[in-house]
Design an enzyme around this catalytic site. Structure first.
Site, PDB file in Angstrom:
ATOM      1  N   ASN A  38      63.413 -12.067 -34.996  1.00  0.00           N
ATOM      2  CA  ASN A  38      62.305 -11.571 -34.202  1.00  0.00           C
ATOM      3  C   ASN A  38      61.020 -12.368 -34.438  1.00  0.00           C
ATOM      4  O   ASN A  38      60.525 -12.456 -35.558  1.00  0.00           O
ATOM      5  CB  ASN A  38      62.068 -10.097 -34.533  1.00  0.00           C
ATOM      6  CG  ASN A  38      61.281  -9.370 -33.463  1.00  0.00           C
ATOM      7  OD1 ASN A  38      60.954  -9.929 -32.426  1.00  0.00           O
ATOM      8  ND2 ASN A  38      60.985  -8.100 -33.710  1.00  0.00           N
ATOM      9  N   HIS A 123      64.038   7.601 -34.282  1.00  0.00           N
ATOM     10  CA  HIS A 123      62.626   7.388 -34.573  1.00  0.00           C
ATOM     11  C   HIS A 123      61.775   8.365 -33.771  1.00  0.00           C
ATOM     12  O   HIS A 123      61.658   8.231 -32.556  1.00  0.00           O
ATOM     13  CB  HIS A 123      62.215   5.969 -34.217  1.00  0.00           C
ATOM     14  CG  HIS A 123      62.817   4.923 -35.098  1.00  0.00           C
ATOM     15  ND1 HIS A 123      62.313   3.639 -35.155  1.00  0.00           N
ATOM     16  CD2 HIS A 123      63.847   4.952 -35.974  1.00  0.00           C
ATOM     17  CE1 HIS A 123      63.028   2.931 -36.022  1.00  0.00           C
ATOM     18  NE2 HIS A 123      63.969   3.709 -36.515  1.00  0.00           N
ATOM     19  N   ARG A 148      63.420   9.846 -38.489  1.00  0.00           N
ATOM     20  CA  ARG A 148      62.284   9.208 -39.148  1.00  0.00           C
ATOM     21  C   ARG A 148      61.002   9.685 -38.488  1.00  0.00           C
ATOM     22  O   ARG A 148      60.895   9.671 -37.257  1.00  0.00           O
ATOM     23  CB  ARG A 148      62.399   7.687 -39.043  1.00  0.00           C
ATOM     24  CG  ARG A 148      61.429   6.926 -39.931  1.00  0.00           C
ATOM     25  CD  ARG A 148      61.522   5.433 -39.704  1.00  0.00           C
ATOM     26  NE  ARG A 148      60.718   5.018 -38.550  1.00  0.00           N
ATOM     27  CZ  ARG A 148      60.465   3.740 -38.245  1.00  0.00           C
ATOM     28  NH1 ARG A 148      60.959   2.765 -38.992  1.00  0.00           N
ATOM     29  NH2 ARG A 148      59.739   3.437 -37.188  1.00  0.00           N
ATOM     30  N   TYR A 160      51.799   1.233 -37.554  1.00  0.00           N
ATOM     31  CA  TYR A 160      53.189   0.810 -37.432  1.00  0.00           C
ATOM     32  C   TYR A 160      54.075   1.994 -37.037  1.00  0.00           C
ATOM     33  O   TYR A 160      53.928   3.110 -37.545  1.00  0.00           O
ATOM     34  CB  TYR A 160      53.710   0.220 -38.752  1.00  0.00           C
ATOM     35  CG  TYR A 160      55.212   0.096 -38.718  1.00  0.00           C
ATOM     36  CD1 TYR A 160      55.820  -0.938 -38.013  1.00  0.00           C
ATOM     37  CD2 TYR A 160      56.030   1.069 -39.292  1.00  0.00           C
ATOM     38  CE1 TYR A 160      57.190  -1.012 -37.902  1.00  0.00           C
ATOM     39  CE2 TYR A 160      57.400   1.004 -39.189  1.00  0.00           C
ATOM     40  CZ  TYR A 160      57.974  -0.040 -38.500  1.00  0.00           C
ATOM     41  OH  TYR A 160      59.335  -0.097 -38.383  1.00  0.00           O
ATOM     42  N   ASP A 211      58.845   5.283 -43.094  1.00  0.00           N
ATOM     43  CA  ASP A 211      58.740   3.845 -43.347  1.00  0.00           C
ATOM     44  C   ASP A 211      57.288   3.486 -43.648  1.00  0.00           C
ATOM     45  O   ASP A 211      56.409   3.653 -42.799  1.00  0.00           O
ATOM     46  CB  ASP A 211      59.233   3.073 -42.117  1.00  0.00           C
ATOM     47  CG  ASP A 211      59.289   1.567 -42.340  1.00  0.00           C
ATOM     48  OD1 ASP A 211      58.929   1.107 -43.438  1.00  0.00           O
ATOM     49  OD2 ASP A 211      59.697   0.855 -41.410  1.00  0.00           O
ATOM     50  N   HIS A 213      56.467   0.345 -44.525  1.00  0.00           N
ATOM     51  CA  HIS A 213      56.400  -1.009 -43.982  1.00  0.00           C
ATOM     52  C   HIS A 213      55.636  -1.966 -44.890  1.00  0.00           C
ATOM     53  O   HIS A 213      54.801  -2.753 -44.426  1.00  0.00           O
ATOM     54  CB  HIS A 213      55.835  -1.014 -42.562  1.00  0.00           C
ATOM     55  CG  HIS A 213      56.571  -1.935 -41.633  1.00  0.00           C
ATOM     56  ND1 HIS A 213      55.997  -3.051 -41.065  1.00  0.00           N
ATOM     57  CD2 HIS A 213      57.850  -1.912 -41.195  1.00  0.00           C
ATOM     58  CE1 HIS A 213      56.883  -3.668 -40.306  1.00  0.00           C
ATOM     59  NE2 HIS A 213      58.029  -2.996 -40.364  1.00  0.00           N
ATOM     60  N   GLU A 237      60.886   4.301 -47.229  1.00  0.00           N
ATOM     61  CA  GLU A 237      61.346   2.938 -46.951  1.00  0.00           C
ATOM     62  C   GLU A 237      60.246   1.895 -47.152  1.00  0.00           C
ATOM     63  O   GLU A 237      59.085   2.135 -46.789  1.00  0.00           O
ATOM     64  CB  GLU A 237      61.842   2.886 -45.500  1.00  0.00           C
ATOM     65  CG  GLU A 237      62.288   1.521 -45.028  1.00  0.00           C
ATOM     66  CD  GLU A 237      62.600   1.521 -43.548  1.00  0.00           C
ATOM     67  OE1 GLU A 237      62.601   0.429 -42.948  1.00  0.00           O
ATOM     68  OE2 GLU A 237      62.831   2.603 -42.973  1.00  0.00           O
ATOM     69  N   GLU A 263      65.272  -4.718 -45.409  1.00  0.00           N
ATOM     70  CA  GLU A 263      65.541  -5.179 -44.042  1.00  0.00           C
ATOM     71  C   GLU A 263      65.171  -6.644 -43.845  1.00  0.00           C
ATOM     72  O   GLU A 263      65.702  -7.292 -42.944  1.00  0.00           O
ATOM     73  CB  GLU A 263      64.808  -4.307 -43.027  1.00  0.00           C
ATOM     74  CG  GLU A 263      63.313  -4.459 -42.977  1.00  0.00           C
ATOM     75  CD  GLU A 263      62.668  -3.557 -41.947  1.00  0.00           C
ATOM     76  OE1 GLU A 263      61.813  -4.045 -41.190  1.00  0.00           O
ATOM     77  OE2 GLU A 263      63.022  -2.370 -41.876  1.00  0.00           O
ATOM     78  N   ARG A 284      68.920  -1.993 -47.407  1.00  0.00           N
ATOM     79  CA  ARG A 284      68.788  -2.012 -45.954  1.00  0.00           C
ATOM     80  C   ARG A 284      69.066  -3.374 -45.329  1.00  0.00           C
ATOM     81  O   ARG A 284      68.716  -3.626 -44.174  1.00  0.00           O
ATOM     82  CB  ARG A 284      67.382  -1.545 -45.555  1.00  0.00           C
ATOM     83  CG  ARG A 284      67.047  -0.144 -46.063  1.00  0.00           C
ATOM     84  CD  ARG A 284      65.947   0.496 -45.242  1.00  0.00           C
ATOM     85  NE  ARG A 284      66.399   0.749 -43.892  1.00  0.00           N
ATOM     86  CZ  ARG A 284      65.888   0.173 -42.806  1.00  0.00           C
ATOM     87  NH1 ARG A 284      64.924  -0.723 -42.906  1.00  0.00           N
ATOM     88  NH2 ARG A 284      66.352   0.476 -41.612  1.00  0.00           N
ATOM     89  N   HIS A 313      69.132  -1.737 -41.560  1.00  0.00           N
ATOM     90  CA  HIS A 313      68.137  -1.865 -40.498  1.00  0.00           C
ATOM     91  C   HIS A 313      68.861  -1.907 -39.150  1.00  0.00           C
ATOM     92  O   HIS A 313      69.918  -2.530 -39.024  1.00  0.00           O
ATOM     93  CB  HIS A 313      67.361  -3.165 -40.732  1.00  0.00           C
ATOM     94  CG  HIS A 313      66.374  -3.516 -39.689  1.00  0.00           C
ATOM     95  ND1 HIS A 313      65.230  -2.787 -39.440  1.00  0.00           N
ATOM     96  CD2 HIS A 313      66.331  -4.564 -38.825  1.00  0.00           C
ATOM     97  CE1 HIS A 313      64.535  -3.350 -38.481  1.00  0.00           C
ATOM     98  NE2 HIS A 313      65.176  -4.437 -38.079  1.00  0.00           N
ATOM     99  N   ASP A 317      65.313  -5.308 -32.561  1.00  0.00           N
ATOM    100  CA  ASP A 317      65.362  -6.756 -32.749  1.00  0.00           C
ATOM    101  C   ASP A 317      66.750  -7.213 -33.163  1.00  0.00           C
ATOM    102  O   ASP A 317      66.989  -8.406 -33.324  1.00  0.00           O
ATOM    103  CB  ASP A 317      64.319  -7.221 -33.766  1.00  0.00           C
ATOM    104  CG  ASP A 317      64.493  -6.591 -35.137  1.00  0.00           C
ATOM    105  OD1 ASP A 317      65.021  -5.478 -35.210  1.00  0.00           O
ATOM    106  OD2 ASP A 317      64.086  -7.217 -36.123  1.00  0.00           O
ATOM    107  N   GLU A 340      70.294   2.983 -39.262  1.00  0.00           N
ATOM    108  CA  GLU A 340      69.183   3.104 -38.319  1.00  0.00           C
ATOM    109  C   GLU A 340      69.691   2.811 -36.907  1.00  0.00           C
ATOM    110  O   GLU A 340      70.487   1.905 -36.707  1.00  0.00           O
ATOM    111  CB  GLU A 340      68.077   2.122 -38.687  1.00  0.00           C
ATOM    112  CG  GLU A 340      66.872   2.185 -37.762  1.00  0.00           C
ATOM    113  CD  GLU A 340      65.778   1.201 -38.154  1.00  0.00           C
ATOM    114  OE1 GLU A 340      64.632   1.382 -37.691  1.00  0.00           O
ATOM    115  OE2 GLU A 340      66.063   0.259 -38.927  1.00  0.00           O
ATOM    116  N   TRP A 403      51.910  -6.586 -42.684  1.00  0.00           N
ATOM    117  CA  TRP A 403      52.222  -5.800 -41.499  1.00  0.00           C
ATOM    118  C   TRP A 403      53.577  -5.124 -41.673  1.00  0.00           C
ATOM    119  O   TRP A 403      53.739  -3.963 -41.400  1.00  0.00           O
ATOM    120  CB  TRP A 403      52.265  -6.673 -40.233  1.00  0.00           C
ATOM    121  CG  TRP A 403      52.548  -5.815 -39.032  1.00  0.00           C
ATOM    122  CD1 TRP A 403      51.662  -5.033 -38.350  1.00  0.00           C
ATOM    123  CD2 TRP A 403      53.812  -5.605 -38.411  1.00  0.00           C
ATOM    124  NE1 TRP A 403      52.288  -4.341 -37.337  1.00  0.00           N
ATOM    125  CE2 TRP A 403      53.643  -4.682 -37.354  1.00  0.00           C
ATOM    126  CE3 TRP A 403      55.100  -6.074 -38.645  1.00  0.00           C
ATOM    127  CZ2 TRP A 403      54.676  -4.237 -36.535  1.00  0.00           C
ATOM    128  CZ3 TRP A 403      56.149  -5.654 -37.825  1.00  0.00           C
ATOM    129  CH2 TRP A 403      55.923  -4.732 -36.774  1.00  0.00           C
TER     130      TRP A 403
END
Length: 403
Positions: A38, A123, A148, A160, A211, A213, A237, A263, A284, A313, A317, A340, A403
Site C-alpha cells: 500500500n 471495524h 474493533r 486513524y 488499534d 496504530h 493492537e 502487520e 499479526r 492483518h 490493502d 481481520e 501514523w
C-alpha cells in the site's frame, strides 16, 4: 511436473490499487498471488518484472520451498517489504498451482482444517462514541462475534480508523500524502470512555478490539492497557512501534491487556524476541508482506511453542487473493486466533471472483482447488492505476510522528 512458462504482473485500481502476479505453466494451469504494498505498489511491480520473473521461467512449479529459498537467499539483500511482498506473490501463486494440480483446496495441502471456520472481526467506527456503538450493533446483528471499536477524538480533526463509510475504510488517497495532527493526551483521555460505553451498550459476550496504530510510547501504552483492563479487550493492537522488540517488556510490566502486533513485519526475525519472551499474545503478520504462506507458517509454528496465536492483518490493502490465502492458512494452523476482515467494494469483488464466504462471524476459504480466487483480466484492465499515498502524522506542535 508443471514447468513455469511465463509470469506477468497485473496492476488494477477498482477503487484502490492492487498488484497481482499470474504464473502460468506448461500444463495450462496458472496461479495468482498478491503483491500489493500500500502506497509503494510500483516498487514491487519493478522488483517482480525486472528481478524475479526472469528467474522463474523453466522452474518446476511444485518446488515451492526451493523457489522460496532461491528468491530469499539468492537476492543477498534479504528481507524488507518490497522483497518479501514479491516473494509472497510467487509463493501464493505456486500454492494455487499445486492445489489445482492436486484438485484440492490449499488448506487440505497444509494438513487439513483445524476448525470449522475462521472467526473474523469487523471495524466499527464513528465520528463520536455513540456513532461507533451504533455501527458495532450493526456488526452484531450480522452475526459477528468480534468487533474493533475506533472513534473520533474530541479536539482532533481526523483520527486513524475513522471514515465516513459505514463498512469501508481506505486511508490511501491523493497524489501526495495527507498530513494529520495527533494528541496523545486527548486520545488517552478518550479511549477508556469509548470502551466503558461499549461494554455498557454491547455487553460482555462480544469480543472488543482496539488499534493504537503505533502512536504511543511503551510507558503510555502500559498506562492505556491498564486503564482498559476493566473492559476485558480481546487485544490492544500496535500499542507502540516494534522495531525495538524489547520495548514490549515495559508494557507487559504494567498491564494484563492482551497485546497484538506485526502487520508491518516482513519476517520471522521481526517477531522472534516478541514471541520467545511472550511479550505479545497475537502475531499479526500477513501472507502478502511476510513472504507468503510458506514463511507465515514458520512464524505460526514458532508462535505456537509459546502459546502466541495468529491474528493476521486483513484490511483492504490486501486483495481478495491475500484474503483467500490467509483463510487457508488460518483454517489449518493449530494456533489460529482471529482474522481481520474488511470487506472489499463490489468492483473489487468483481475483478477478483472468489470462493471464500462468511457466515455468522466465521469465514471459510471454500472447497475450490487451489486458493479459490481468480482475476478477471479484462475487467481489471478497465481500472487504471492511480497513485495514492497513506497519510503522515504530526504532533500538534508540528513534530513528525507515527501514523
Amino acid at each position: 511436473m508443471p514447468r513455469i512458462t511465463s509470469a506477468r504482473v497485473i496492476v488494477t485500481c477498482p477503487g484502490r490499487n492492487f498488484v497481482t502476479l499470474k504464473i502460468e505453466t506448461d500444463q495450462g494451469i496458472y496461479g495468482v498471488g498478491d503483491a500489493t504494498l500500500n502506497g509503494r505498489e510500483l516498487a514491487v511491480v519493478s522488483y517482480l518484472e525486472d528481478h524475479v520473473i526472469p528467474c522463474l521461467i523453466g522452474r518446476d512449479a511444485h518446488r515451492i520451498e526451493d523457489i522460496w529459498q532461491y528468491l530469499y537467499k539468492g537476492a543477498y539483500w534479504r528481507r524488507g517489504p518490497v522483497t518479501m511482498s514479491a516473494i509472497a506473490a510467487v509463493d501464493m501463486a505456486l500454492w494455487d498451482i499445486k492445489g489445482k494440480v492436486a484438485g484440492l483446496p490449499v488448506y487440505q495441502l497444509l494438513g487439513g482444517a483445524s476448525r470449522e471456520g475462521c472467526m473474523v472481526y469487523g471495524h466499527a467506527n464513528g465520528s463520536d462514541i455513540e456513532e461507533t456503538i451504533d455501527r458495532a450493533r450493526e456488526y452484531l446483528e450480522q452475526g459477528y462475534k468480534a468487533v474493533r471499536l475506533q472513534s473520533g477524538v474530541p479536539g482532533l480533526a481526523a483520527t486513524y480508523g475513522v471514515s465516513g463509510e459505514r463498512f469501508y475504510y481506505e486511508p490511501a488517497k491523493g497524489s501526495l500524502p495527507d498530513e494529520t495532527l495527533w494528541s496523545t493526551s486527548k486520545y488517552m483521555n478518550h479511549v477508556p470512555k469509548l470502551f466503558e460505553r461499549g461494554r455498557d451498550a454491547l455487553g460482555w459476550d462480544v469480543h472488543l478490539l482496539h488499534d493504537v496504530h503505533h502512536r504511543l510510547t511503551p510507558i503510555e501504552a502500559g498506562r492505556l492497557g491498564k486503564d482498559l483492563e476493566p473492559y476485558r479487550l480481546f487485544w490492544l493492537e500496535d500499542a507502540t512501534p516494534a522495531e525495538n522488540q524489547a520495548a514490549f517488556r515495559l508494557i507487559r510490566q504494567h498491564t494484563t491487556t492482551p497485546l497484538a502486533v506485526g502487520e508491518i513485519f516482513n519476517s520471522i526475525w521481526d517477531a522472534k524476541q516478541l514471541i520467545e519472551e511472550q511479550l505479545i499474545d497475537y502475531i499479526r503478520s500477513t501472507v502478502v508482506h511476510a513472504g507468503g504462506i510458506t514463511h507465515l507458517r514458520r512464524i505460526a509454528a514458532l508462535a505456537d511453542l509459546y502459546q502466541v496465536r495468529t491474528g493476521c492483518h486483513g484490511a483492504t490493502d490486501l486483495s481478495p487473493v491475500s484474503m483467500a490465502a490467509a483463510l487457508h492458512f488460518g483454517l489449518s494452523v493449530p494456533n489460529f486466533g482471529i482474522q481481520e476482515y474488511m470487506r472489499h467494494t463490489e468492483e473489487t469483488d468483481a475483478v477478483f471472483p472468489h470462493a471464500y464466504r462468511i457466515d455468522k462471524g466465521l469465514m471459510h476459504p471454500g472447497e475450490a482447488p487451489g486458493l479459490g480466487v481468480d482475476i478477471d483480466e479484462a475487467l481489471a484492465g478497465a481500472y487504471e492505476y492511480k497513485r495514492a499515498f497513506l497519510p503522515v502524522n504530526r504532533l500538534e506542535d508540528g513534530t513528525m510522528w507515527n501514523w
